[in-house]
Write an enzyme that holds these catalytic residues in place. Structure first.
Site, PDB file in Angstrom:
ATOM      1  N   CYS A  63       0.856  -1.191   0.000  1.00 42.10           N
ATOM      2  CA  CYS A  63       0.000   0.000   0.000  1.00 42.10           C
ATOM      3  C   CYS A  63       0.884   1.231   0.000  1.00 42.10           C
ATOM      4  O   CYS A  63       2.044   1.148  -0.422  1.00 42.10           O
ATOM      5  CB  CYS A  63      -1.000  -0.033   1.160  1.00 42.10           C
ATOM      6  SG  CYS A  63      -0.255  -0.056   2.806  1.00 42.10           S
ATOM      7  N   CYS A  90      -1.659   0.754   7.307  1.00 37.86           N
ATOM      8  CA  CYS A  90      -3.107   0.481   7.405  1.00 37.86           C
ATOM      9  C   CYS A  90      -3.525  -0.767   6.618  1.00 37.86           C
ATOM     10  O   CYS A  90      -3.864  -1.792   7.204  1.00 37.86           O
ATOM     11  CB  CYS A  90      -3.921   1.678   6.919  1.00 37.86           C
ATOM     12  SG  CYS A  90      -3.684   3.173   7.893  1.00 37.86           S
ATOM     13  N   ARG A  91      -3.496  -0.689   5.285  1.00 39.23           N
ATOM     14  CA  ARG A  91      -4.063  -1.768   4.463  1.00 39.23           C
ATOM     15  C   ARG A  91      -3.152  -2.981   4.309  1.00 39.23           C
ATOM     16  O   ARG A  91      -3.573  -4.119   4.555  1.00 39.23           O
ATOM     17  CB  ARG A  91      -4.436  -1.223   3.066  1.00 39.23           C
ATOM     18  CG  ARG A  91      -5.599  -0.267   3.075  1.00 39.23           C
ATOM     19  CD  ARG A  91      -5.720   0.495   1.781  1.00 39.23           C
ATOM     20  NE  ARG A  91      -4.601   1.437   1.600  1.00 39.23           N
ATOM     21  CZ  ARG A  91      -4.402   2.209   0.551  1.00 39.23           C
ATOM     22  NH1 ARG A  91      -5.243   2.149  -0.472  1.00 39.23           N
ATOM     23  NH2 ARG A  91      -3.376   3.032   0.490  1.00 39.23           N
ATOM     24  N   SER A  92      -1.907  -2.765   3.859  1.00 40.71           N
ATOM     25  CA  SER A  92      -1.067  -3.941   3.575  1.00 40.71           C
ATOM     26  C   SER A  92      -0.685  -4.751   4.821  1.00 40.71           C
ATOM     27  O   SER A  92      -0.558  -5.980   4.714  1.00 40.71           O
ATOM     28  CB  SER A  92       0.162  -3.574   2.728  1.00 40.71           C
ATOM     29  OG  SER A  92       0.998  -2.659   3.376  1.00 40.71           O
ATOM     30  N   ASN A 115       2.193   1.411   4.389  1.00 37.41           N
ATOM     31  CA  ASN A 115       2.489   0.129   5.060  1.00 37.41           C
ATOM     32  C   ASN A 115       2.134   0.186   6.551  1.00 37.41           C
ATOM     33  O   ASN A 115       2.789  -0.442   7.375  1.00 37.41           O
ATOM     34  CB  ASN A 115       3.952  -0.293   4.865  1.00 37.41           C
ATOM     35  CG  ASN A 115       4.261  -1.737   5.263  1.00 37.41           C
ATOM     36  OD1 ASN A 115       5.381  -2.067   5.624  1.00 37.41           O
ATOM     37  ND2 ASN A 115       3.283  -2.609   5.216  1.00 37.41           N
ATOM     38  N   ASP A 160      -8.396   3.745   0.858  1.00 36.74           N
ATOM     39  CA  ASP A 160      -7.431   4.148   1.885  1.00 36.74           C
ATOM     40  C   ASP A 160      -8.209   4.582   3.130  1.00 36.74           C
ATOM     41  O   ASP A 160      -8.950   5.564   3.085  1.00 36.74           O
ATOM     42  CB  ASP A 160      -6.604   5.313   1.329  1.00 36.74           C
ATOM     43  CG  ASP A 160      -5.549   5.784   2.303  1.00 36.74           C
ATOM     44  OD1 ASP A 160      -5.566   5.349   3.472  1.00 36.74           O
ATOM     45  OD2 ASP A 160      -4.709   6.599   1.887  1.00 36.74           O
TER      46      ASP A 160
HETATM   47  P1  4NP Z   1      -1.899   2.767   3.995  1.00 31.73           P
HETATM   48  O1  4NP Z   1      -2.613   4.097   4.544  1.00 31.73           O
HETATM   49  O2  4NP Z   1      -1.302   3.137   2.645  1.00 31.73           O
HETATM   50  O3  4NP Z   1      -3.029   1.804   3.873  1.00 31.73           O
HETATM   51  O4  4NP Z   1      -0.867   2.377   5.013  1.00 31.73           O
HETATM   52  C1  4NP Z   1      -1.945   5.320   4.649  1.00 31.73           C
HETATM   53  C2  4NP Z   1      -1.107   5.552   5.689  1.00 31.73           C
HETATM   54  C3  4NP Z   1      -0.468   6.771   5.805  1.00 31.73           C
HETATM   55  C4  4NP Z   1      -0.674   7.745   4.858  1.00 31.73           C
HETATM   56  C5  4NP Z   1      -1.517   7.505   3.790  1.00 31.73           C
HETATM   57  C6  4NP Z   1      -2.156   6.288   3.678  1.00 31.73           C
HETATM   58  N1  4NP Z   1      -0.036   9.006   4.989  1.00 31.73           N
HETATM   59  O5  4NP Z   1      -0.275   9.894   4.152  1.00 31.73           O
HETATM   60  O6  4NP Z   1       0.758   9.205   5.927  1.00 31.73           O
END
Ligand code: 4NP
Length: 154
Positions: free
Chosen positions: A9, A14-16, A12, A123
């Site tokens: 993602c 939240c989703r992955s 790294n 997201d």
């Molecule tokens: P992820 O979610 O890609 O599922 O881990 C996010 C985590 C952090 C951010 C964006 C999406 N950020 O902008 O910090």
């Protein structure tokens, strides 16, 4: 040799990490290795977001030991299957591909549910807990399908 799968993602956190925990919980660890990373460097070294940790725990999966890392070109050598969560992650990964062999390893994770529809795992970073529950359910369905596909091949 184990079949190696990489969930990707943006951050790294939240989703992955959820995708890694869910798929790993369904596969035989003597045959498969599952990992995750982000295309950004925003959260390197951090544990998953508390909301991801909580929804995983609710379904009996512990992801607290994970630490965020960033995707690098060498991941094309290390992994057999690379699953980005959304089209932006897909583009970021493909921009680093060196050849067709690299490119062939990469597929949006929701192709496992709806081939050729280019669906994305939303997201949840700026969402409420509901967003994380929703992501968990989508990923659980995708991982059931991926498990079936992997076991048909391997
Ligand atoms: P992820 O979610 O890609 O599922 O881990 C996010 C985590 C952090 C951010 C964006 C999406 N950020 O902008 O910090």
């Amino acid at each position: 040799m184990k079949t190696k799968i990489l969930m990707v993602c943006l951050g790294n956190i939240c989703r992955s990490p959820l995708a890694e925990g869910i798929l790993a919980s369904k596969l035989d660890p003597s045959k498969f290795e599952v990992a995750s990373c982000g295309t950004s460097n925003y959260h390197i070294g951090k544990k998953p977001d508390n909301r991801s940790i909580a929804v995983a725990k609710k379904y009996g999966i512990d992801i607290t030991q994970q630490k965020a890392t960033q995707f690098t070109t060498s991941d094309f050598d290390r992994y057999d299957y690379i699953y980005p969560m959304d089209r932006s992650n897909l583009e970021n990964i493909l921009a680093l591909a060196r050849n067709e062999e690299d490119t062939a390893k990469v597929q949006l994770i929701l192709e496992s549910i709806a081939p050729n529809e280019q669906l994305e795992v939303p997201d949840p970073y700026y969402s409420s807990n509901d967003g994380f529950e929703n992501v968990y359910k989508i990923l659980n369905k995708a991982c059931n399908n991926i498990k079936r596909q992997l076991q048909n091949i391997n």
